[in-house]
Scaffold this motif. Structure first.
Motif, PDB file in Angstrom:
ATOM      1  N   THR A  49       0.834  -1.210   0.000  1.00 18.93           N
ATOM      2  CA  THR A  49       0.000   0.000   0.000  1.00 18.93           C
ATOM      3  C   THR A  49       0.864   1.254   0.000  1.00 18.93           C
ATOM      4  O   THR A  49       0.582   2.230  -0.699  1.00 18.93           O
ATOM      5  N   GLU A  52       2.373   1.770  -3.362  1.00 20.22           N
ATOM      6  CA  GLU A  52       1.336   2.303  -4.249  1.00 20.22           C
ATOM      7  C   GLU A  52       1.164   3.799  -4.042  1.00 20.22           C
ATOM      8  O   GLU A  52       1.070   4.572  -5.009  1.00 20.22           O
ATOM      9  N   GLN A  56       2.074   6.863  -6.781  1.00 21.47           N
ATOM     10  CA  GLN A  56       1.012   7.751  -7.260  1.00 21.47           C
ATOM     11  C   GLN A  56       1.101   9.146  -6.645  1.00 21.47           C
ATOM     12  O   GLN A  56       0.172   9.944  -6.777  1.00 21.47           O
ATOM     13  N   GLU A 231     -14.028   1.329  -0.966  1.00 19.32           N
ATOM     14  CA  GLU A 231     -14.973   1.691  -2.040  1.00 19.32           C
ATOM     15  C   GLU A 231     -15.978   2.738  -1.589  1.00 19.32           C
ATOM     16  O   GLU A 231     -16.204   3.753  -2.267  1.00 19.32           O
ATOM     17  N   PRO A 252      -8.824   5.211  -4.567  1.00 19.18           N
ATOM     18  CA  PRO A 252      -9.060   4.014  -3.743  1.00 19.18           C
ATOM     19  C   PRO A 252      -7.883   3.058  -3.917  1.00 19.18           C
ATOM     20  O   PRO A 252      -7.511   2.745  -5.053  1.00 19.18           O
ATOM     21  N   SER A 253      -7.297   2.599  -2.830  1.00 25.83           N
ATOM     22  CA  SER A 253      -6.183   1.660  -2.947  1.00 25.83           C
ATOM     23  C   SER A 253      -6.646   0.404  -3.675  1.00 25.83           C
ATOM     24  O   SER A 253      -7.716  -0.143  -3.402  1.00 25.83           O
ATOM     25  N   SER A 254      -5.820  -0.066  -4.583  1.00 22.05           N
ATOM     26  CA  SER A 254      -6.147  -1.281  -5.350  1.00 22.05           C
ATOM     27  C   SER A 254      -5.383  -2.499  -4.833  1.00 22.05           C
ATOM     28  O   SER A 254      -5.521  -3.593  -5.384  1.00 22.05           O
ATOM     29  N   GLN A 255      -4.603  -2.313  -3.772  1.00 25.10           N
ATOM     30  CA  GLN A 255      -3.769  -3.397  -3.266  1.00 25.10           C
ATOM     31  C   GLN A 255      -4.519  -4.245  -2.232  1.00 25.10           C
ATOM     32  O   GLN A 255      -5.150  -3.706  -1.325  1.00 25.10           O
ATOM     33  N   SER A 256      -4.445  -5.556  -2.385  1.00 29.08           N
ATOM     34  CA  SER A 256      -5.017  -6.447  -1.381  1.00 29.08           C
ATOM     35  C   SER A 256      -4.055  -6.564  -0.200  1.00 29.08           C
ATOM     36  O   SER A 256      -2.860  -6.801  -0.376  1.00 29.08           O
TER      37      SER A 256
END
Length: 263
Positions: A49, A52, A56, A231, A252-256
């Motif tokens: 995270t 990421e 960005q 979300e 929105p973070s896209s990392q699991s």
């Protein structure tokens, strides 16, 4: 715009005083007294995270689970400290919203209820006046197995843990309690309010046995269903961005960050 303006709008919706006693809430890293261009929403801050956010050029992160939950002993450059060091190095502020988003009306537990079509809801356990953590309400009467399938579909799960001695037991249920995260400590409230079923994560072995002894069935979908926070909060910030005419990128973070995988 300033980071403080973003947080002021968020706290008008979700005040910090709603947090449970002893909870971690509020600014944890950096400063809100700075200009920002981008905001990230994340459930957890882990290595992926943070990377990421750096890639960005994120200025501020709102996260549900505090990256600093226990006192730090040092800030040596070792793996367990690297996330914090990277955030400071890249001047990324971190604001934590934990149990206040669980308690607030229109927050995470209400989003769960909307997803599962649980209606006529009220707080499961009062924690602040008429507000409280968890929710209990009504569903259309249906078999436990049918509702369990609904829960799996809603949260994108391949399996659920059923708290029951008999997997063939399939009663009709109509009153459901739910609490995101680790809500096993509130199961007595579900019992007192005559829930047919309690949904929460991280249920311990012996607690599960105690639940069954006292006549309560439960479903454990895991802690990670709280990723819905990302979300839904991003959607709210997009609405506020339009209302306030903010020049702000919402990411929105896209990392699991789910540490458990099916194999």
């Amino acid at each position: 715009m300033r980071a403080s303006q973003v947080i002021e709008r968020y706290e008008a919706f979700c005040p910090p005083h709603l947090s449970l006693e002893g909870d971690v809430c509020g600014l944890q890293i950096g400063s809100l007294d700075k200009e920002i261009n981008s905001l990230m929403i994340a459930l957890d801050l882990r290595e992926q995270t943070v990377q990421e956010a750096i890639e960005q050029s994120v200025d501020l992160i709102i996260v549900k689970h505090a990256p600093i939950f226990r006192p730090l002993k040092d800030l040596r450059q070792v793996p367990e400290n690297q996330m914090i060091l990277d955030l400071v190095k890249h001047d990324i502020a971190v604001y934590v919203s934990h149990t206040n988003i669980d308690v607030v009306e229109g927050g995470l537990n209400d989003w769960f209820c909307d997803l599962l079509e649980i209606t006529e809801t009220s707080p499961l356990s009062l924690t602040n006046g008429e507000q409280g953590i968890g929710r209990i309400g009504q569903i259309e009467p249906q078999s436990l197995s049918a509702f369990a399938e609904k829960v799996k579909t809603a949260f994108g799960l391949s399996y659920l843990r059923l708290i029951s001695y008999d997997v063939k037991e399939n009663p009709t249920i109509s009153k459901v309690a739910i609490c995101g995260g680790s809500g096993q400590s509130f199961y007595q409230d579900a019992l007192a309010k005559q829930a047919d079923l309690y949904i929460t994560g991280d249920i311990y072995y012996h607690t599960a046995q105690d639940m069954l002894t006292q006549g309560l069935l439960a479903l454990d979908p895991g802690h990670y269903i709280e990723v819905l926070f990302v979300e839904k909060l991003a959607q709210l910030f997009e609405e506020w961005k339009m209302e306030e005419n903010w020049q702000l990128q919402i990411i929105p973070s896209s990392q699991s960050t789910n540490p458990f995988q099916d194999i």
